[in-house]
Design an enzyme around this catalytic site. Structure first.
Site, PDB file in Angstrom:
ATOM      1  N   ARG A  17      30.359 -13.337  37.099  1.00 23.23           N
ATOM      2  CA  ARG A  17      30.479 -11.964  37.462  1.00 23.23           C
ATOM      3  C   ARG A  17      31.975 -11.685  37.193  1.00 23.23           C
ATOM      4  NH1 ARG A  17      30.965 -10.414  42.431  1.00 23.23           N
ATOM      5  NH2 ARG A  17      29.549 -11.601  43.226  1.00 23.23           N
ATOM      6  N   TYR A  51      28.249  13.970  28.804  1.00 27.16           N
ATOM      7  CA  TYR A  51      26.922  13.244  29.050  1.00 27.16           C
ATOM      8  C   TYR A  51      26.170  13.665  30.297  1.00 27.16           C
ATOM      9  CZ  TYR A  51      23.530   9.693  29.508  1.00 27.16           C
ATOM     10  OH  TYR A  51      22.292   8.757  29.542  1.00 27.16           O
ATOM     11  N   ASP A  53      35.783   9.140  26.455  1.00 24.47           N
ATOM     12  CA  ASP A  53      34.367   8.625  26.192  1.00 24.47           C
ATOM     13  C   ASP A  53      34.330   8.559  24.441  1.00 24.47           C
ATOM     14  OD1 ASP A  53      31.797   7.898  25.360  1.00 24.47           O
ATOM     15  OD2 ASP A  53      31.050   8.986  27.588  1.00 24.47           O
ATOM     16  N   LYS A  79      25.157   2.183  21.809  1.00 22.73           N
ATOM     17  CA  LYS A  79      25.000   3.215  20.766  1.00 22.73           C
ATOM     18  C   LYS A  79      25.480   2.578  19.530  1.00 22.73           C
ATOM     19  CE  LYS A  79      23.284   5.814  23.944  1.00 22.73           C
ATOM     20  NZ  LYS A  79      24.147   6.044  25.118  1.00 22.73           N
TER      21      LYS A  79
HETATM   22  C1  LIG Z   1      28.638  10.025  25.459  1.00 25.06           C
HETATM   23  C2  LIG Z   1      27.892   9.246  26.370  1.00 25.06           C
HETATM   24  N1  LIG Z   1      28.464   8.396  27.337  1.00 25.06           N
HETATM   25  C3  LIG Z   1      27.961   7.660  28.192  1.00 25.06           C
HETATM   26  C4  LIG Z   1      26.775   7.362  28.324  1.00 25.06           C
HETATM   27  C5  LIG Z   1      26.032   6.371  29.133  1.00 25.06           C
HETATM   28  O1  LIG Z   1      25.959   5.073  28.424  1.00 25.06           O
HETATM   29  P1  LIG Z   1      24.621   3.938  29.004  1.00 25.06           P
HETATM   30  O2  LIG Z   1      23.346   4.735  28.536  1.00 25.06           O
HETATM   31  O3  LIG Z   1      24.860   2.851  28.211  1.00 25.06           O
HETATM   32  O4  LIG Z   1      24.787   3.857  30.365  1.00 25.06           O
HETATM   33  C6  LIG Z   1      25.640   7.804  27.117  1.00 25.06           C
HETATM   34  C7  LIG Z   1      24.514   7.563  27.041  1.00 25.06           C
HETATM   35  O5  LIG Z   1      23.608   8.239  26.356  1.00 25.06           O
HETATM   36  C8  LIG Z   1      26.388   8.874  26.225  1.00 25.06           C
HETATM   37  O6  LIG Z   1      25.869   9.377  25.264  1.00 25.06           O
END
Ligand SMILES: Cc1ncc(COP(=O)(O)O)c(C=O)c1O
Length: 402
Positions: free
Chosen positions: A58, A111, A183, A208
Site C-alpha cells: 500500500r 464526469y 482530468d 480508458k
Molecule cells: C473523464 C473521466 N474521469 C474520471 C472517470 C472515473 O474513472 P474510473 O471509472 O476509473 O474510476 C471517468 C470514468 O468514466 C471518466 O470518464
C-alpha cells in the site's frame, strides 16, 4: 519528458530497465503484499525514511512504481502515483487540496461521479463548486473567489466535447496561486500534455485509453514531487485506494501501443464524424476535430488530434435515443471508452444520471444526446452499423422522407 526520446519510444522503454530484472523483457509482477527486512534495525530505518526500499504494497510496489515512473515521463511531470480507480485518484487529489468551507472552480461539465463527489463534499464540508467554460480571462477572474482552493477541469468535457484553454487558465491561476487540476482521460498524454501548458496536476481514469483493452479499473496522477509525496503519505496511504501489481502490469502492457491506438481511434472518429454531419437524422455532432467546432482554435493549440470520442444528438425523443442503441448489431452498449471495441452510451440515463436534470441540461446533456467511443474496428463497419440503426428510427424515417 526525457528530451532525448520521442513519445513513441518512451511509451515502451521509460521507467524500466530489464538488466535490473534478470533480463526479463516484460516488467515482472511483484505480487506481494509485504516486503521482508534483513533486520529489525533495517525495518526501523525504512519506516524512518532513512533508507530507500519497499515496506508494504500500500506504500509502494516495484511493478506499480514502474508504471508511475512511465506515466510521469509521458506527461512531462516530476512524479506519478497509481490508484485503484480514476475516482480514487480524483478523490485523493481533491481531498488533499481542500478543507472545509473552500471553493472549487470547475469546467462546465464533469464526469458524473466527479460531480457526485463534489455534491458530497458540499454536503459534508461545505466545499462549494461553480461551473464555467472559462472562455475569457475576465470570466475566469470573476469566478475566482478568495476561498478558491483549486481549478478542476476536463477538456474535452465529458460528454459535450467543449474545450478549455489550458495555457490561459493556468496563466491566470498562477497570478492567484491556485493549482489547476486537469482530468486528461479523454486525450491521454499522446494528444495533450497539460503540465507542459502550465497546469499543476494531471489525472487519468487509466481504465480508458491508457489500459485500452477494457480489462482494468485504474487511476493515475502526475504532479510535482512535493505535492504527490504528500498525497502518497496521506490521502492515498490512509484512505487506501492503491493499485494492484497485476493491474499495473496490464497498464504497462497497454501503454506500449498507446500512440498506435490513438492514431487509429482519431482516424476512425474523423471519418465517422464526417458521415454523421451529412446524415439528416442527426441534429448535431460534437467532435473536437470538427473545423466548425466552437473551440477548434483551442484544439489546434493544445491537442495533437481530435481523439476517439464523438457525441451526437438525434432527431426524436429520449426513447428514440435508447432505441438507436438497441438496434445496433456489433457496437456495444457500455459506459466506458477508449477500448478496442466501439462503445456507445446514453449520458442522460447512464454516466450523468446522478446529475440533477437542471444541472445536466445546463451542461448541455440533453435526452437525445448519445456518446460514441469509436473503437479500432474498420470505420466503414462502425458507420454502417450506426447507419442501419438510424434508418430504422421513426423520427429519422420521417425526416428522411420529407
Ligand atoms: C473523464 C473521466 N474521469 C474520471 C472517470 C472515473 O474513472 P474510473 O471509472 O476509473 O474510476 C471517468 C470514468 O468514466 C471518466 O470518464
Amino acid at each position: 519528458m526525457n528530451k532525448s526520446k520521442r513519445f513513441e519510444t518512451s511509451v515502451i522503454h521509460a521507467g524500466y530497465d530489464s538488466k535490473q530484472h534478470l533480463g526479463s523483457l516484460s516488467t515482472p509482477i511483484f505480487q506481494t503484499s509485504t516486503f521482508t527486512f534483513d533486520s529489525a534495525e533495517q525495518g526501523e530505518r525504512r519506516f524512518a525514511g532513512e533508507e530507500e526500499g519497499y515496506i508494504y504494497s500500500r506504500l509502494g510496489n516495484p511493478t506499480v512504481r514502474a508504471l508511475e515512473e512511465k506515466i510521469a515521463e509521458l506527461e512531462g511531470g516530476e512524479m506519478g502515483l497509481a490508484f485503484s480507480s480514476g475516482m480514487a485518484a480524483v478523490s485523493a487529489v481533491l481531498v488533499a487540496l481542500t478543507k472545509a468551507d473552500d471553493h472549487i472552480l470547475c469546467s462546465q461539465g464533469l464526469y458524473g461521479c466527479t460531480f457526485g463527489l463534489l455534491s458530497m463534499m458540499k454536503e459534508k464540508y461545505n466545499i462549494t463548486s461553480d461551473f464555467s467554460l472559462m472562455e475569457t480571462e475576465e470570466e475566469l477572474r470573476n469566478r475566482i473567489q478568495p476561498n478558491t482552493a483549486c481549478i478542476y477541469i476536463e477538456t474535452p468535457i465529458n460528454p459535450t466535447m467543449r474545450l478549455l484553454d489550458l495555457e490561459m487558465i493556468s496563466r491566470i491561476a498562477k497570478e492567484y496561486n491556485i493549482p489547476v487540476v486537469v482530468d486528461n482521460t479523454f486525450s491521454t498524454p499522446y494528444l495533450q500534455r497539460p503540465l507542459e501548458l502550465g497546469c499543476d496536476i494531471v489525472i487519468h481514469s487509466a481504465t480508458k485509453y491508457i489500459g485500452g483493452h477494457g480489462d482494468v479499473i485504474a487511476g493515475l496522477v502526475v504532479a510535482k514531487e512535493e505535492f504527490l509525496s504528500e498525497v502518497a503519505m496521506t490521502t492515498q496511504k490512509d484512505i487506501g485506494g492503491v493499485m494492484s501489481p497485476f493491474d499495473a502490469w496490464l497498464l504497462l502492457r497497454g501503454l506500449k501501443t498507446l500512440p498506435v491506438r490513438m492514431d487509429r481511434h482519431s482516424f476512425n472518429a474523423e471519418r465517422i464524424f464526417k458521415e454523421m454531419e451529412k446524415h439528416s437524422g442527426i441534429k448535431r455532432v460534437y467532435y473536437p476535430g470538427d473545423t466548425n467546432h466552437p473551440d477548434y482554435s483551442i484544439k489546434e493549440k493544445q491537442m495533437k488530434q481530435g481523439g476517439g470520442l464523438i457525441s451526437f444528438e438525434i432527431e426524436g425523443s429520449k426513447e428514440n435515443a435508447q432505441e438507436l442503441l438497441n438496434l445496433l448489431s456489433f457496437i456495444q452498449i457500455a459506459v466506458s471508452l477508449g477500448d478496442a471495441e466501439s462503445l456507445i452510451q446514453h449520458p442522460a440515463t447512464m454516466t450523468h444520471a446522478v446529475v440533477p436534470e437542471e444541472e445536466r441540461l445546463k451542461m448541455g446533456i440533453t435526452d437525445q444526446m448519445i456518446r460514441l467511443s469509436v473503437g479500432l474496428e474498420a470505420w466503414e463497419d462502425i458507420w454502417s452499423d450506426l447507419e442501419q440503426a438510424l434508418s430504422k428510427l421513426p423520427a429519422v424515417k420521417e425526416k428522411i422522407n420529407n
